[in-house]
Write an enzyme that holds these catalytic residues in place. Structure first.
Site, PDB file in Angstrom:
ATOM      1  CG  ASP A 162      16.006  28.377  45.540  1.00 36.79           C
ATOM      2  OD1 ASP A 162      16.899  28.055  46.346  1.00 36.79           O
ATOM      3  OD2 ASP A 162      15.539  27.600  44.701  1.00 36.79           O
ATOM      4  CB  THR A 164      19.879  24.131  49.739  1.00 43.95           C
ATOM      5  OG1 THR A 164      19.363  23.511  48.547  1.00 43.95           O
ATOM      6  CG2 THR A 164      18.729  24.701  50.579  1.00 43.95           C
ATOM      7  CD  GLU A 196      17.279  19.732  51.750  1.00 45.69           C
ATOM      8  OE1 GLU A 196      17.947  18.903  51.087  1.00 45.69           O
ATOM      9  OE2 GLU A 196      17.666  20.892  51.969  1.00 45.69           O
ATOM     10  CB  THR A 199       7.123  12.926  44.766  1.00 47.73           C
ATOM     11  OG1 THR A 199       7.689  11.696  44.328  1.00 47.73           O
ATOM     12  CG2 THR A 199       6.955  12.836  46.283  1.00 47.73           C
ATOM     13  CG  ASP A 200       6.211   8.623  41.541  1.00 47.79           C
ATOM     14  OD1 ASP A 200       7.121   9.051  42.276  1.00 47.79           O
ATOM     15  OD2 ASP A 200       6.430   7.982  40.490  1.00 47.79           O
ATOM     16  CD  GLU A 201      10.606   8.722  45.685  1.00 51.10           C
ATOM     17  OE1 GLU A 201      10.919   8.445  46.851  1.00 51.10           O
ATOM     18  OE2 GLU A 201      11.435   8.860  44.771  1.00 51.10           O
ATOM     19  CE1 TYR A 241      11.438  14.462  48.250  1.00 51.30           C
ATOM     20  CE2 TYR A 241      10.929  12.309  47.316  1.00 51.30           C
ATOM     21  CZ  TYR A 241      10.902  13.686  47.232  1.00 51.30           C
ATOM     22  OH  TYR A 241      10.344  14.301  46.144  1.00 51.30           O
ATOM     23  CE  LYS A 245       7.307  16.808  47.808  1.00 56.01           C
ATOM     24  NZ  LYS A 245       7.528  18.272  47.491  1.00 56.01           N
ATOM     25  CG  HIS A 301      15.853   0.600  46.070  1.00 52.33           C
ATOM     26  ND1 HIS A 301      16.917   0.195  45.298  1.00 52.33           N
ATOM     27  CD2 HIS A 301      15.245   1.584  45.363  1.00 52.33           C
ATOM     28  CE1 HIS A 301      16.956   0.896  44.187  1.00 52.33           C
ATOM     29  NE2 HIS A 301      15.944   1.745  44.206  1.00 52.33           N
TER      30      HIS A 301
HETATM   31  P1  NAD Z   1      15.966  20.161  43.702  1.00 52.90           P
HETATM   32  O1  NAD Z   1      16.552  19.502  44.903  1.00 52.90           O
HETATM   33  O2  NAD Z   1      16.718  20.152  42.425  1.00 52.90           O
HETATM   34  O3  NAD Z   1      15.661  21.706  44.043  1.00 52.90           O
HETATM   35  C1  NAD Z   1      15.105  22.111  45.258  1.00 52.90           C
HETATM   36  C2  NAD Z   1      15.185  23.634  45.334  1.00 52.90           C
HETATM   37  O4  NAD Z   1      14.565  24.043  46.560  1.00 52.90           O
HETATM   38  C3  NAD Z   1      16.601  24.175  45.359  1.00 52.90           C
HETATM   39  O5  NAD Z   1      16.704  25.291  44.502  1.00 52.90           O
HETATM   40  C4  NAD Z   1      16.807  24.598  46.812  1.00 52.90           C
HETATM   41  O6  NAD Z   1      17.741  25.664  46.970  1.00 52.90           O
HETATM   42  C5  NAD Z   1      15.401  25.008  47.206  1.00 52.90           C
HETATM   43  N1  NAD Z   1      15.165  24.923  48.652  1.00 52.90           N
HETATM   44  C6  NAD Z   1      15.459  23.894  49.482  1.00 52.90           C
HETATM   45  N2  NAD Z   1      15.126  24.209  50.751  1.00 52.90           N
HETATM   46  C7  NAD Z   1      14.583  25.462  50.716  1.00 52.90           C
HETATM   47  C8  NAD Z   1      14.015  26.309  51.702  1.00 52.90           C
HETATM   48  N3  NAD Z   1      13.956  25.945  52.998  1.00 52.90           N
HETATM   49  N4  NAD Z   1      13.531  27.509  51.313  1.00 52.90           N
HETATM   50  C9  NAD Z   1      13.592  27.900  50.005  1.00 52.90           C
HETATM   51  N5  NAD Z   1      14.140  27.139  49.039  1.00 52.90           N
HETATM   52  C10 NAD Z   1      14.610  25.914  49.381  1.00 52.90           C
HETATM   53  O7  NAD Z   1      14.519  19.532  43.535  1.00 52.90           O
HETATM   54  P2  NAD Z   1      13.750  19.099  42.202  1.00 52.90           P
HETATM   55  O8  NAD Z   1      14.209  17.774  41.778  1.00 52.90           O
HETATM   56  O9  NAD Z   1      13.775  20.237  41.271  1.00 52.90           O
HETATM   57  O10 NAD Z   1      12.262  18.923  42.799  1.00 52.90           O
HETATM   58  C11 NAD Z   1      11.404  20.050  42.917  1.00 52.90           C
HETATM   59  C12 NAD Z   1      10.099  19.603  43.542  1.00 52.90           C
HETATM   60  O11 NAD Z   1       9.487  18.609  42.724  1.00 52.90           O
HETATM   61  C13 NAD Z   1      10.249  18.969  44.915  1.00 52.90           C
HETATM   62  O12 NAD Z   1       9.168  19.397  45.718  1.00 52.90           O
HETATM   63  C14 NAD Z   1      10.165  17.477  44.653  1.00 52.90           C
HETATM   64  O13 NAD Z   1       9.636  16.796  45.771  1.00 52.90           O
HETATM   65  C15 NAD Z   1       9.212  17.441  43.479  1.00 52.90           C
HETATM   66  N6  NAD Z   1       9.374  16.320  42.547  1.00 52.90           N
HETATM   67  C16 NAD Z   1      10.599  16.013  42.025  1.00 52.90           C
HETATM   68  C17 NAD Z   1      10.721  14.971  41.091  1.00 52.90           C
HETATM   69  C18 NAD Z   1      12.058  14.634  40.466  1.00 52.90           C
HETATM   70  O14 NAD Z   1      12.149  13.623  39.770  1.00 52.90           O
HETATM   71  N7  NAD Z   1      13.107  15.416  40.663  1.00 52.90           N
HETATM   72  C19 NAD Z   1       9.592  14.244  40.728  1.00 52.90           C
HETATM   73  C20 NAD Z   1       8.354  14.571  41.304  1.00 52.90           C
HETATM   74  C21 NAD Z   1       8.255  15.621  42.196  1.00 52.90           C
HETATM   75  O1  DAU Z   2       9.554   9.416  41.781  1.00 54.68           O
HETATM   76  C1  DAU Z   2       9.780  10.800  41.939  1.00 54.68           C
HETATM   77  C2  DAU Z   2      11.061  10.992  42.719  1.00 54.68           C
HETATM   78  O2  DAU Z   2      12.125  10.656  41.839  1.00 54.68           O
HETATM   79  C3  DAU Z   2      11.228  12.408  43.244  1.00 54.68           C
HETATM   80  O3  DAU Z   2      10.204  12.677  44.167  1.00 54.68           O
HETATM   81  C4  DAU Z   2      12.595  12.567  43.919  1.00 54.68           C
HETATM   82  O4  DAU Z   2      12.779  13.913  44.337  1.00 54.68           O
HETATM   83  C5  DAU Z   2      13.663  12.198  42.911  1.00 54.68           C
HETATM   84  O5  DAU Z   2      14.929  12.266  43.517  1.00 54.68           O
HETATM   85  C6  DAU Z   2      13.420  10.787  42.372  1.00 54.68           C
HETATM   86  O6  DAU Z   2      13.627   9.795  43.408  1.00 54.68           O
HETATM   87  P1  DAU Z   2      14.385   8.415  43.110  1.00 54.68           P
HETATM   88  O7  DAU Z   2      14.910   7.890  44.370  1.00 54.68           O
HETATM   89  O8  DAU Z   2      13.545   7.511  42.286  1.00 54.68           O
HETATM   90  O9  DAU Z   2      15.568   8.996  42.137  1.00 54.68           O
HETATM   91  P2  DAU Z   2      17.137   8.690  42.074  1.00 54.68           P
HETATM   92  O10 DAU Z   2      17.640   9.369  40.857  1.00 54.68           O
HETATM   93  O11 DAU Z   2      17.819   8.956  43.362  1.00 54.68           O
HETATM   94  O12 DAU Z   2      17.157   7.124  41.817  1.00 54.68           O
HETATM   95  C7  DAU Z   2      16.484   6.545  40.704  1.00 54.68           C
HETATM   96  C8  DAU Z   2      16.661   5.034  40.794  1.00 54.68           C
HETATM   97  O13 DAU Z   2      18.049   4.723  40.568  1.00 54.68           O
HETATM   98  C9  DAU Z   2      16.332   4.457  42.155  1.00 54.68           C
HETATM   99  O14 DAU Z   2      15.761   3.179  41.977  1.00 54.68           O
HETATM  100  C10 DAU Z   2      17.691   4.319  42.847  1.00 54.68           C
HETATM  101  C11 DAU Z   2      18.626   4.033  41.688  1.00 54.68           C
HETATM  102  N1  DAU Z   2      20.021   4.536  41.830  1.00 54.68           N
HETATM  103  C12 DAU Z   2      20.188   5.858  42.174  1.00 54.68           C
HETATM  104  C13 DAU Z   2      21.470   6.373  42.295  1.00 54.68           C
HETATM  105  C14 DAU Z   2      21.683   7.822  42.708  1.00 54.68           C
HETATM  106  C15 DAU Z   2      21.090   3.718  41.556  1.00 54.68           C
HETATM  107  O15 DAU Z   2      20.916   2.525  41.209  1.00 54.68           O
HETATM  108  N2  DAU Z   2      22.354   4.238  41.668  1.00 54.68           N
HETATM  109  C16 DAU Z   2      22.588   5.519  42.042  1.00 54.68           C
HETATM  110  O16 DAU Z   2      23.767   5.928  42.149  1.00 54.68           O
END
Ligand code: NAD
Ligand code: DAU
Length: 361
Positions: A36, A39, A87, A137-139, A163, A167, A298
């Site tokens: 890791d 960041t 990211e 991700t589903d995005e 983003y 992905k 959005h």
């Molecule tokens: P996060 O942003 O919380 O964590 C990302 C981690 O990656 C951090 O620890 C950061 O330090 C590390 N990182 C970033 N750049 C790096 C680099 N160049 N080299 C090594 N480490 C690096 O992310 P998360 O929410 O835990 O998501 C993890 C994974 O799951 C991502 O690939 C994301 O696309 C995917 N994902 C997230 C969600 C969600 O809802 N959070 C849903 C579906 C998929």
């Molecule tokens: O669907 C999976 C994805 O879910 C992951 O791949 C991403 O890494 C993760 O960040 C997440 O993306 P979203 O954009 O869906 O999550 P976020 O929490 O940023 O936002 C969720 C919803 O809420 C979205 O419709 C935007 C809205 N939102 C978000 C924030 C931060 C608000 O209305 N207000 C806010 O302040």
């Protein structure tokens, strides 16, 4: 070269990665090496409970650095790589896409390339058990209308944010390394996660903390965008199932069958925080909801069809959204020191930048 009973996890200091490592240590006998870069989103404190555990090791390094990745693989000889590092915040990607292309696209390619070189040198028996699991991700599938069927593994890619585009590119590279070189790659596409250790730039932790402190709750647009929520522990269990039993070269959609409108999620958080932290000065937290300028482009609705992983691997979400959200609110209320430690100057600058522009424009 002989493999050890270890896996390399990238991005394990982030939200999902740290939950995955905690559960991996509990549920398996394998060791974990966490590569890791630390960041803003990576927090070693998420794993401080494992500081003395001989089965856990942090290797600080960048997945874009080929030499560093090669050295980690050669030193630890893992039987699998679970690739979370990315990211991950959509709003930041719209503000500054470059780092998303660097880490998510270039970093994934570097990791795949070094994994391929490492895998090529293994003997036949070790080669056949090695796995590269790409967490996505589903995005990547874009946005659904209200009556559209949920995303399946055969839904066409249509990413709408930098983003999501980064992905999608990384998913295509993972697929290409399987088809071109035979690297045993598996890809998972999961819906929105929530739970402990989530950085408070994302909807659920941001709303919990603002509600607790009596600050405005900034809902984008009309609040009717829909996300399909999955408790992070269920995502981690799905990844373990895919690692163990998934078909090499396949992709698996993972979701919680918990579609909710953002405004309904925020209202539920308000009610939970009211219940757990009644404050006469703040009153009903629902009154803190503030509609702000929408996120550009959005996506309106996400929904995952998880039939394939359920049918083929026997995975199902164990947590209901209401009980998972209750646990999550409790976790943030019980961990004020963790919250303070992640609210650095850089975090506060981001919050100011994102929300000042939304409220004033
Ligand atoms: P996060 O942003 O919380 O964590 C990302 C981690 O990656 C951090 O620890 C950061 O330090 C590390 N990182 C970033 N750049 C790096 C680099 N160049 N080299 C090594 N480490 C690096 O992310 P998360 O929410 O835990 O998501 C993890 C994974 O799951 C991502 O690939 C994301 O696309 C995917 N994902 C997230 C969600 C969600 O809802 N959070 C849903 C579906 C998929
Ligand atoms: O669907 C999976 C994805 O879910 C992951 O791949 C991403 O890494 C993760 O960040 C997440 O993306 P979203 O954009 O869906 O999550 P976020 O929490 O940023 O936002 C969720 C919803 O809420 C979205 O419709 C935007 C809205 N939102 C978000 C924030 C931060 C608000 O209305 N207000 C806010 O302040």
């Amino acid at each position: 070269m002989c493999m050890r009973d270890a896996v390399v996890v990238t991005g394990g200091a982030g939200f999902i990665g740290s939950n995955f490592i905690h559960e991996w240590i509990k549920q398996t006998s394998y060791s974990v090496i966490n590569l890791d870069l630390l960041t803003y989103a990576g927090n070693p404190a998420n794993l401080s409970a494992l500081d003395e555990n001989p089965r856990y090791l942090l290797e600080v390094g960048d997945i874009c650095d080929a030499e560093r990745v090669a050295s980690v693989l050669h030193t630890h000889q893992p039987r699998a790589i679970v690739h979370f590092a990315a990211e991950s915040h959509v709003d930041r990607s719209i503000d500054s896409p470059e780092s998303f292309i660097r880490t998510n696209v270039l970093g994934t390619q570097v990791l795949l390339e070094q994994a391929h070189r490492y895998w090529t040198e293994l003997d036949a028996a070790n080669k056949s058990v090695f796995r590269f699991l790409h967490v996505s991700t589903d995005e990547v599938y874009g946005s659904l209308g209200p009556d559209d069927p949920a995303f399946s593994e055969s839904t066409a890619y249509a990413p709408n944010s930098p983003y999501a585009a980064s992905k999608a590119a990384s998913d295509h590279l993972a697929r290409a390394y399987y088809h071109s070189y035979g690297l045993p790659v598996l890809t998972t596409n999961c819906s929105n996660n929530y739970g402990s250790f989530q950085f408070p730039e994302k909807l659920i932790p941001l709303m919990i903390l603002n509600a607790l402190e009596g600050k405005p709750l900034p809902v984008y647009g009309d609040g009717a965008n829909v996300r399909d929520w999955l408790y992070v522990g269920d995502h981690c269990a799905a990844i373990r199932a895919v690692l163990e039993k998934g078909r090499v070269g396949d992709t698996y959609n993972i979701g919680g069958k918990s579609e909710r409108r953002n405004i309904d999620v925020v209202h539920t958080i308000c009610d939970l925080v009211d219940e757990m932290d009644s404050s006469v000065a703040i009153g009903s937290r629902r009154s803190l909801v503030t509609y702000v300028k929408d996120r550009p482009g959005h996506d309106r609705r996400y929904a995952i069809d998880a039939a394939k992983i359920e049918r083929e691997l026997g995975w199902r979400p164990a947590e209901r959204f209401e009980s998972g959200l209750r646990k999550t609110v409790r976790w943030y209320l019980d961990h004020p020191a963790w919250v303070e430690s992640v609210r650095t100057g850089a975090y506060l600058d981001w919050i100011k930048k994102n929300y000042t522009e939304r409220v004033t424009s």
